[in-house]
Scaffold this active site. Structure first.
Site, short mmCIF file in Angstrom:
data_model
loop_
_atom_site.label_atom_id
_atom_site.label_comp_id
_atom_site.label_asym_id
_atom_site.label_seq_id
_atom_site.Cartn_x
_atom_site.Cartn_y
_atom_site.Cartn_z
N HIS A 1 9.88 46.41 80.61
CA HIS A 1 10.38 45.73 79.42
C HIS A 1 9.53 44.51 79.06
CE1 HIS A 1 13.43 44.35 76.56
NE2 HIS A 1 13.32 43.14 77.09
N GLU B 1 9.81 52.25 77.65
CA GLU B 1 11.02 52.09 78.45
C GLU B 1 12.18 52.90 77.89
OE1 GLU B 1 13.13 48.31 78.45
OE2 GLU B 1 12.04 47.73 76.64
N CYS C 1 -11.16 66.77 66.26
CA CYS C 1 -10.26 65.76 66.80
C CYS C 1 -10.90 64.40 67.06
CB CYS C 1 -9.58 66.28 68.08
SG CYS C 1 -10.65 67.21 69.18
N LYS D 1 -11.78 62.65 63.62
CA LYS D 1 -10.51 62.47 62.92
C LYS D 1 -9.68 61.37 63.55
CE LYS D 1 -7.66 65.76 63.36
NZ LYS D 1 -7.16 67.15 63.29
N TYR E 1 -0.90 70.39 61.48
CA TYR E 1 -1.27 69.05 61.94
C TYR E 1 -2.49 68.51 61.20
CZ TYR E 1 -5.04 71.12 64.78
OH TYR E 1 -6.18 71.78 65.18
N GLU F 1 -2.30 64.96 59.25
CA GLU F 1 -3.14 63.86 59.72
C GLU F 1 -4.02 63.31 58.60
OE1 GLU F 1 -3.42 65.11 64.44
OE2 GLU F 1 -5.00 65.75 63.08
N CYS G 1 -14.32 70.03 68.08
CA CYS G 1 -13.65 68.81 68.50
C CYS G 1 -14.53 67.58 68.35
CB CYS G 1 -13.18 68.94 69.94
SG CYS G 1 -12.31 67.48 70.55
#
Length: 458
Positions: A447, A452, A58, A61, A188, A192, A53
């Site tokens: 908002h 939302e 991760c 990356k 993934y 990616e 990692c």
């Protein structure tokens, strides 16, 4: 019930109370927590502290993803009122900045171990017996308990010329940016890197052996992501397999996909999955038989068939996610050295793909929900995020909520759009808490925001 011998109970006949093989996320957490409980701990790491990692996964990356996101924004600065002349991209600058931060993080991980008085052996270690570990230097040490946390390693196919291809490990060290990149795989990692280098200006071709990618994610969300990826220029070659790769004198790679013309690229990234890193680990010396993928079978308390040897993280091939490895390592240490037996709950784990744009999901997909529950309701919002109005790409976001038909208890939440992973993390808490859609309906919208849409689903 798990064996919860404390270091005092275990005696001092061993060199250490715990020896950890692998200093990745799971191994470091287990070492730190066990040491905090009073155990004498040592850890061996043959490459760099931090594991996949932090060092080659991760973290670096995601930093490349940020670079790609900036490239997308820089593609239309005039809509923000900016005029930028002479803009150019220099891959070595981004690469070296990422490498520098990886070095910083590795140092922090090392400090964590040192501050907790965990002894670190910067060399390979293998299992020599139920309570023995052999170091690459030839030294053999003993431990009351051994924890294997060696993670996974990229899988490589077998075809002529595969030696000319690289894995995700090498992507962070490329001498130069490939002008033409072929990415092989449908997971993934493949999506990616394809998105990153497409945004940075490379011509990207994605090759997959089937017509399905990201199989664990909601199909409707994935289909939206595929359409966007192709709209951004990524070429998709589905139902394709590499037959061979030849390298010419100029360094170009000629890829044979079994069709009339070969595809010429500068780099081929193989991203077809990861396999448990157990080769040559010496499991047989403790009577441990790995599974069909090389994984180490363990029980709910992370114990192998050898009562003194445990395993956590990707090497067990349960859930290949860093936060899961960390939880497993923590639970192991609490159970074995803190007199606090506990296990990890693997249900409703949120996950994300940092593609362009990113997707995220937690809980059951629509297909899974219908298979398990039969009658379900699906609420959704298909919208164009305000941020995307500045872009020439007419890309729309999509949020989905799957609920049980009668109670409307939330079964799954899935999203694609800018910052989807950041938004999903909080939504995952609601699913984990067993909330119903009514709880979202009762919440006032914030908002204007993309988030939302979660309380406006219809």
């Amino acid at each position: 019930m798990a064996d919860t011998d404390t270091p005092a109970d275990a005696g001092t006949e061993f060199d250490y109370d715990l020896f950890v093989i692998g200093a990745g996320s799971g191994g470091v957490r287990a070492s730190r927590i066990a040491a905090a409980h009073g155990a004498r701990v040592a850890v061996a790491e043959e490459y760099r502290v931090g594991g996949t990692c932090v060092i080659r996964g991760c973290v670096p990356k995601k930093m490349l993803v940020y670079g790609a996101m900036f490239a997308e924004e820089l593609g239309h600065p005039e809509n923000y009122g900016w005029t930028i002349e002479g803009k150019t991209f220099d891959w070595p600058t981004l690469r070296d900045f990422v490498k520098k931060d990886v070095d910083r993080l590795e140092g922090l991980y090392g400090n964590t171990l040192a501050n907790n008085k965990v002894e670190v052996f910067a060399e390979r270690a293998t299992i020599a017996g139920p309570n023995a570990v052999k170091l690459a230097s030839g030294r053999e040490v003993t431990a009351g308990k051994i924890l294997v946390a060696t993670g996974c390693w990229p899988a490589m196919p077998d075809f002529p010329g595969v030696e000319h291809c690289i894995t995700s490990n090498e992507m962070f060290h490329l001498a130069e940016q490939p002008r033409r990149l072929m990415v092989v795989g449908g997971g993934y990692i493949a999506m990616e890197f394809a998105g990153v280098f497409n945004a940075l200006g490379s011509e990207v071709t994605l090759v997959n052996r089937t017509d399905r990618i990201l199989r664990s994610y909601d199909e409707q969300i994935v289909d939206r992501m595929l359409a966007i990826a192709m709209g951004r220029g990524i070429q998709m070659r589905m139902h394709s397999l590499i037959q061979s790769v030849e390298k010419d004198a100029d360094g170009c790679l000629h890829v044979d996909l079994g069709e009339t013309d070969k595809v010429v690229v500068d780099q081929v990234l193989i991203a077809i999955g990861r396999q448990p890193n157990t080769a040559g680990l010496g499991l047989e010396n403790a009577g441990i038989q790995p599974g069909p993928k090389g994984e180490i079978p363990v029980d709910e308390y992370n114990r192998t068939t050898c009562e003194s040897i445990f395993a956590v993280g990707d090497v067990t091939d349960r859930v290949q996610l860093t936060p899961v490895a960390i939880r497993e390592g923590h639970a192991f240490a609490d159970t074995q050295f803190g007199n606090k037996p506990r296990t990890v709950d693997y249900s409703s784990i949120p996950s994300a793909v940092f593609s362009q744009p990113p997707i995220a999901g937690v809980g059951l997909t629509e297909k899974q929900a219908r298979e398990q529950y039969g009658a379900v309701k699906v609420y959704s919002s298909d919208f164009r995020p305000m941020k995307n109005i500045f872009s020439p790409h007419a890309e729309r976001g999509l949020y989905k909520m799957i609920v049980e038909e009668t109670s409307e208890k939330i079964l799954g939440i899935h999203m694609i759009g800018p910052e989807a992973p950041e938004i999903l993390q909080v939504a995952a808490v609601a699913l984990k808490a067993g909330l119903t859609k009514q709880a979202f309906d009762d919440t006032v919208a914030l908002h204007p925001s993309m988030a939302e849409e979660l309380v406006l689903l219809r």
